[in-house]
Design a protein around this motif. Structure first.
Motif, PDB file in Angstrom:
ATOM      1  N   CYS A 141       0.807  -1.170  -0.083  1.00 35.65           N
ATOM      2  CA  CYS A 141      -0.103   0.103   0.105  1.00 35.65           C
ATOM      3  C   CYS A 141       0.716   1.327   0.086  1.00 35.65           C
ATOM      4  N   ARG A 196       2.192 -12.077   0.667  1.00 38.41           N
ATOM      5  CA  ARG A 196       2.391 -13.317  -0.127  1.00 38.41           C
ATOM      6  C   ARG A 196       2.024 -14.404   0.651  1.00 38.41           C
ATOM      7  N   VAL A 238      -1.201  -3.314   3.318  1.00 42.69           N
ATOM      8  CA  VAL A 238      -0.079  -4.100   4.127  1.00 42.69           C
ATOM      9  C   VAL A 238       0.977  -3.635   3.225  1.00 42.69           C
ATOM     10  N   PHE A 285       7.839  -8.856  -5.902  1.00 43.24           N
ATOM     11  CA  PHE A 285       7.428 -10.327  -5.291  1.00 43.24           C
ATOM     12  C   PHE A 285       8.315 -11.488  -5.712  1.00 43.24           C
TER      13      PHE A 285
HETATM   14  C1  LIG Z   1       6.091   1.073  -5.591  1.00 42.78           C
HETATM   15  S1  LIG Z   1       5.423   0.902  -4.116  1.00 42.78           S
HETATM   16  C2  LIG Z   1       3.826   1.212  -4.390  1.00 42.78           C
HETATM   17  C3  LIG Z   1       2.943   1.679  -3.142  1.00 42.78           C
HETATM   18  C4  LIG Z   1       1.644   1.845  -3.459  1.00 42.78           C
HETATM   19  N1  LIG Z   1       0.911   0.999  -3.849  1.00 42.78           N
HETATM   20  C5  LIG Z   1       1.390   3.068  -4.344  1.00 42.78           C
HETATM   21  O1  LIG Z   1       0.749   2.973  -5.434  1.00 42.78           O
HETATM   22  O2  LIG Z   1       1.728   4.305  -3.973  1.00 42.78           O
HETATM   23  C6  LIG Z   1       5.578  -0.698  -3.724  1.00 42.78           C
HETATM   24  C7  LIG Z   1       4.816  -1.235  -2.282  1.00 42.78           C
HETATM   25  O3  LIG Z   1       4.799  -2.785  -2.434  1.00 42.78           O
HETATM   26  C8  LIG Z   1       5.043  -3.195  -1.085  1.00 42.78           C
HETATM   27  N2  LIG Z   1       5.872  -4.352  -1.127  1.00 42.78           N
HETATM   28  C9  LIG Z   1       6.745  -4.958  -1.819  1.00 42.78           C
HETATM   29  N3  LIG Z   1       6.715  -6.188  -1.430  1.00 42.78           N
HETATM   30  C10 LIG Z   1       5.743  -6.792  -0.461  1.00 42.78           C
HETATM   31  C11 LIG Z   1       5.549  -7.786   0.296  1.00 42.78           C
HETATM   32  N4  LIG Z   1       5.991  -8.893  -0.167  1.00 42.78           N
HETATM   33  N5  LIG Z   1       4.535  -7.601   1.169  1.00 42.78           N
HETATM   34  C12 LIG Z   1       4.042  -6.648   1.532  1.00 42.78           C
HETATM   35  N6  LIG Z   1       4.219  -5.401   0.703  1.00 42.78           N
HETATM   36  C13 LIG Z   1       5.135  -5.344  -0.401  1.00 42.78           C
HETATM   37  C14 LIG Z   1       6.351  -1.908  -0.738  1.00 42.78           C
HETATM   38  O4  LIG Z   1       6.522  -2.149   0.867  1.00 42.78           O
HETATM   39  C15 LIG Z   1       5.922  -0.805  -1.141  1.00 42.78           C
HETATM   40  O5  LIG Z   1       4.860  -0.272  -0.163  1.00 42.78           O
END
Ligand SMILES: C[S@@+](CC[C@H](N)C(=O)[O-])C[C@H]1O[C@@H](n2cnc3c(N)ncnc32)[C@H](O)[C@@H]1O
Length: 299
Positions: free
Chosen positions: A69, A111, A88, A133
């Motif tokens: 998020c 995940r 999350v 991921f």
């Molecule tokens: C480029 S940011 C995008 C954030 C948001 N969705 C936006 O549009 O502004 C990528 C997001 O993915 C989250 N993220 C990456 N891998 C993750 C995982 N395995 N579980 C939870 N969050 C994850 C990061 O913590 C970050 O908040």
């Protein structure tokens, strides 16, 4: 998967500077201009939020999950329209900022979500997180499809049949080079160098090969309803970000001073954040990367 350490490098390190430049709950993903670059960045991000709300067919009182998020832009929008929004993230900086801003956000690997984690949802969104991921090591070990299958199983586990998933992600484009040729020390301006710089900004992250790889792994649980490219919109988004990051402010100047030791002693930091070029833009322009917004229905 990009580890928490990788994610903290990409996002927590710039947490305060990001919020001062883009906004407390700013979006860090491609906006939805639909080619209309007369819109402001904020208008185009809001258009994306509205699109997600409509496509997920959310209504006040329903529950939505945002997998990855960020600083909570979509969560704030969903909440303002009267639905419950749960997010999350793996970034500690984002998590703390979201909590301070009154958003229901958890430091959790999305995940591993099941129905027992946060309950069931009426819709799920994941914007700009799919990129993280799968790690380069998982790709090299031949596990990329398996990783994506698990992501879709997690999303499916919280959704009833007929409900929807909105997924926005970068992918490798049709001009992608041989993966083992990627090298940040390759000749400047080469494709190998531009992709190499990206691997420094996003350590631990590896992209899907085209939207086809995403669709193939979604297929057991999700039917694709809609797909559109956001590649050109993303180039404009980055242009606007760069302007905002460069806009002078005393608080940002002070924060940048605290980063001087990293600048001096970490080559990774210099390559990731102060290379002076936008590697993403170069990669989008050359179609080494592409970008898609996809709407899926849970089957
Ligand atoms: C480029 S940011 C995008 C954030 C948001 N969705 C936006 O549009 O502004 C990528 C997001 O993915 C989250 N993220 C990456 N891998 C993750 C995982 N395995 N579980 C939870 N969050 C994850 C990061 O913590 C970050 O908040």
């Amino acid at each position: 998967m990009a580890s928490q350490r990788d994610i903290d490098f990409t996002y927590t390190l710039i947490d305060k500077i990001f919020r001062l430049s883009i906004g407390e709950t700013g979006d860090f993903s491609g906006a939805k201009y639909d080619g209309d670059f007369s819109l402001t960045l904020e208008e185009a991000q809001r258009r994306k939020h509205a699109f997600v709300w409509e496509q997920l067919r959310l209504a006040p009182g329903q529950r939505a999950l945002d997998m990855g998020c960020g600083w909570g832009g979509l969560l704030r929008y969903v909440k303002a329209r009267g639905a419950t929004a749960v997010g999350v993230t793996l970034s500690r900086g984002q998590w703390a900022a979201c909590r301070r801003n009154g958003l229901d956000v958890h430091l959790h690997d999305c995940r591993t979500i099941t129905r027992d984690t946060f309950g069931a949802f009426d819709g799920v969104a994941s914007i700009g997180a799919f990129e993280h991921f799968c790690s380069p090591a998982e790709f090299r070990a031949g596990k990329q499809d398996e990783v994506y299958r698990q992501v879709f199983r997690a999303a499916a586990s919280v959704l009833p049949r007929g409900s929807r998933l909105f997924l926005q992600t970068m992918v490798f484009g049709h001009n992608m080079i041989r993966p083992d040729a990627i090298d940040v020390h390759a000749p400047r301006d080469s494709d190998a160098w531009a992709l190499g710089l990206m691997t420094k900004t996003f350590p631990g992250s590896w992209l899907p090969f085209g939207s086809e790889q995403v669709e193939r792994n979604a297929a057991p649980e999700f039917r694709l309803l809609h797909k559109e490219s956001g590649r050109l919109d993303y180039i404009e988004t980055i242009r606007q970000w760069r302007k905002r990051f460069a806009a002078p402010s005393w608080r940002k100047r002070l924060l940048k001073i605290t980063l001087i030791p990293r600048y001096l002693f970490s080559e990774d930091f210099r390559l990731a954040f102060v290379s002076g070029v936008s590697a993403n833009t170069i990669c989008f322009e050359r179609e080494l990367l592409d970008h898609f917004r996809m709407v899926y229905e849970r089957v």
